[in-house]
Scaffold this motif. Structure first.
Motif, short mmCIF file in Angstrom:
data_model
loop_
_atom_site.label_atom_id
_atom_site.label_comp_id
_atom_site.label_asym_id
_atom_site.label_seq_id
_atom_site.Cartn_x
_atom_site.Cartn_y
_atom_site.Cartn_z
N PRO A 137 0.81 -1.23 0.00
CA PRO A 137 0.00 0.00 0.00
C PRO A 137 0.85 1.27 0.00
CG PRO A 137 -0.83 -1.56 1.62
CD PRO A 137 0.48 -2.10 1.13
N LYS A 138 2.03 1.22 0.64
CA LYS A 138 2.90 2.41 0.66
C LYS A 138 3.40 2.74 -0.75
CE LYS A 138 4.33 2.16 5.47
NZ LYS A 138 5.40 1.84 6.41
N ARG A 139 3.72 1.70 -1.51
CA ARG A 139 4.15 1.93 -2.89
C ARG A 139 2.98 2.46 -3.72
NH1 ARG A 139 8.03 1.57 -6.45
NH2 ARG A 139 7.65 0.87 -8.57
N VAL A 140 1.79 1.91 -3.48
CA VAL A 140 0.59 2.37 -4.19
C VAL A 140 0.38 3.86 -3.92
CG1 VAL A 140 -1.91 2.14 -4.39
CG2 VAL A 140 -0.49 0.09 -4.23
N GLN A 141 0.49 4.27 -2.64
CA GLN A 141 0.34 5.69 -2.30
C GLN A 141 1.37 6.55 -3.02
OE1 GLN A 141 -1.77 7.79 0.35
NE2 GLN A 141 -0.99 8.91 -1.40
N ALA A 142 2.61 6.07 -3.09
CA ALA A 142 3.67 6.83 -3.76
C ALA A 142 3.39 6.98 -5.25
CB ALA A 142 5.02 6.14 -3.55
#
Length: 491
Positions: free
Chosen positions: A247-252
């Protein structure tokens, strides 16, 4: 459920506007005071008062920590996701985020060939190599359905190193594959499943509709809330299950693809649409299904017309369907879908979702009533009577759908290659460097890197001749087409 009645984002924005603060920040129209007066009167002062920017009290879509974070968490709960990200770049932005979250240059991604242009654009941006699965073609209607579990198994067997599997569920025409089984097959190979759910926001909220991406256990789903869920155009969500994706990569990634000036009108509409779907959506969708089924039955009494129902099910790719999509086959009237679209517009002030050579598509939502469906039925009855002689003289008309072209070069390599412009009529055998598609639905006939065939040329010209909205090339007249430059030996 009580929490789902809350609208933290919309309420927060509305309360901020009520305070009527003095604004020394953008947008420059300053609550509508500086906008064209005629536009202000038409659009309304309330709408302009919440056309705001990401100042402290209103949170920031790029780094949510306040009212946007709360709204996204409520949406995740409503959709059965671990995380939900709001998109003001439409579902296209969410689709690009999905693909770029799992794929880098040279990585393989398994996709159906009947994908939306945004998927191919994301593949070009990411540098991924598409492994195409041929969708099942409906030879009666002349449309593509989904992909089969067998074709997914075969693709994963041949490409176990794929970084993702993309599924369209449901298709533009409302047909679904066996998504749960497809997800299980991919997960057994440790491959994340990304779902283009542009036409399926409502299916999550009613048991009689196909399984939603999150219900089937998919890893990500780009879901158009604006299309069928009651939010404003250009507003969508990206639903994520943690595990095979970060999810952190998705947010980025979504932040990289999103404007820094996010529309609070669009964001607020997502918040209230989620509330409505989660609290009263089931009953509203039930009404839509009943209205659609009644309309379907009445259309099927009209000579020369056929509105698709449950009988479409049973093939491996047509596992389930959405009855609120009215696929109306008009081929037995001896005219094209585009001619019907124009006739309905000019004679009855009716606009359809799309037309092609053989069909028109009408969608029924909870924004419709019997007033609208009766107008459609009356118009189609009149259309049938106008073409009575053709109905009696014709046998059932045949349909034609070209084979998928051969991909000779990765779309990214083709897009960035040295190219030249040649005559479209004599381009067979050459590798195309641009898109050709009919929009809507936006599914490319040709994508960069594919070999042009005479069959493609004839099919494109047939669509152009019929008046359909074929687009993509730099030359909108289709006299010329951009292809990969051929290097001939020096004499």
């Amino acid at each position: 459920m009580s929490q789902q009645r809350l609208t933290p984002l919309y309420t927060g924005v509305k309360n901020h506007a009520k305070k009527d603060p003095i604004q020394f920040h953008i947008p420059g129209h300053k609550k509508g005071n500086g906008i064209d007066p005629e536009f202000r009167e038409f659009i309304g002062e309330n709408a302009l008062s919440i056309d705001l920017i990401n100042i402290g009290p209103l949170d920031d879509l790029h780094h949510p920590h306040g009212i946007i974070k709360e709204a996204q968490e409520l949406a995740a709960e409503a959709f059965g996701a671990d995380y939900t990200f709001f998109s003001v770049q439409g579902t296209s932005g969410a689709i690009m985020t999905m693909i770029m979250s799992v794929c880098g240059p040279g990585d393989k991604i398994i996709v159906p060939r009947n994908v939306h242009k945004s998927i191919m654009s994301a593949i070009i941006f990411s540098g991924a190599n598409p492994i195409f699965i041929h969708p099942e073609i409906d030879k009666n209607l002349g449309i593509s359905h989904g992909i089969t579990t067998q074709s997914v198994e075969k693709a994963i067997e041949q490409h176990p190193d794929a970084k993702g599997l993309l599924v369209i569920n449901p298709t533009y025409f409302g047909v679904s594959a066996n998504l749960k089984e497809i997800v299980d097959i991919a997960h057994n190979a440790n491959i994340p499943v990304l779902v283009d759910e542009a036409h399926g926001v409502h299916i999550h909220f009613h048991d009689e509709l196909p399984l939603s991406a999150m219900q089937a256990g998919a890893d990500m789903a780009a879901t158009s809330v604006h299309k069928l869920g009651g939010s404003m155009t250009q507003s969508s969500v990206l639903n994520v299950k943690e595990g095979l994706v970060s999810p952190k990569r998705v947010q980025a990634i979504i932040s990289m693809l999103t404007t820094t000036s996010t529309s609070y009108l669009l964001l607020s509409s997502l918040d209230v649409a989620r509330k409505q779907l989660a609290t009263v959506g089931k009953q509203m969708i039930e009404n839509s299904i009943q209205l659609a089924n009644k309309t379907r039955d009445e259309i099927n009494l009209i000579p020369g017309l056929y509105c698709v129902g449950k009988e479409i099910l049973g093939s491996k790719a047509a596992y389930d369907y959405d009855p609120t999509k009215l696929i109306i086959s008009i081929k037995d009237l001896g005219i094209t879908g585009y001619e019907v679209e124009v006739w309905l517009r000019e004679k009855h002030n009716i606009e359809v979702e799309l037309s092609d050579l053989y069909n028109i598509l009408c969608i029924i939502t909870f924004g419709d009533s019997e007033r609208e469906t009766k107008a459609l039925i009356n118009a189609l009855q009149e259309l049938s009577e106008l073409h009575q002689d053709k109905i009696e003289a014709r046998e059932t008309a045949s349909v034609y759908v070209p084979n998928s072209p051969t991909l000779a070069l990765s779309p990214r390599d083709a897009f960035y290659s040295e190219t030249e412009v040649i005559s479209f009529d004599y381009s067979a055998g050459r590798i195309i460097a641009e898109f050709v598609m009919v929009y809507p639905p936006g599914i490319p006939i040709l994508i960069p890197g594919e070999v042009i065939t005479e069959e493609n040329i004839n099919y494109i010209q047939e669509n152009l001749y019929a008046g359909l909205p074929v687009q993509g090339p730099e030359d909108a007249t289709f006299k010329k087409i951009r292809v990969i430059k051929e290097r001939r030996p020096i004499q």
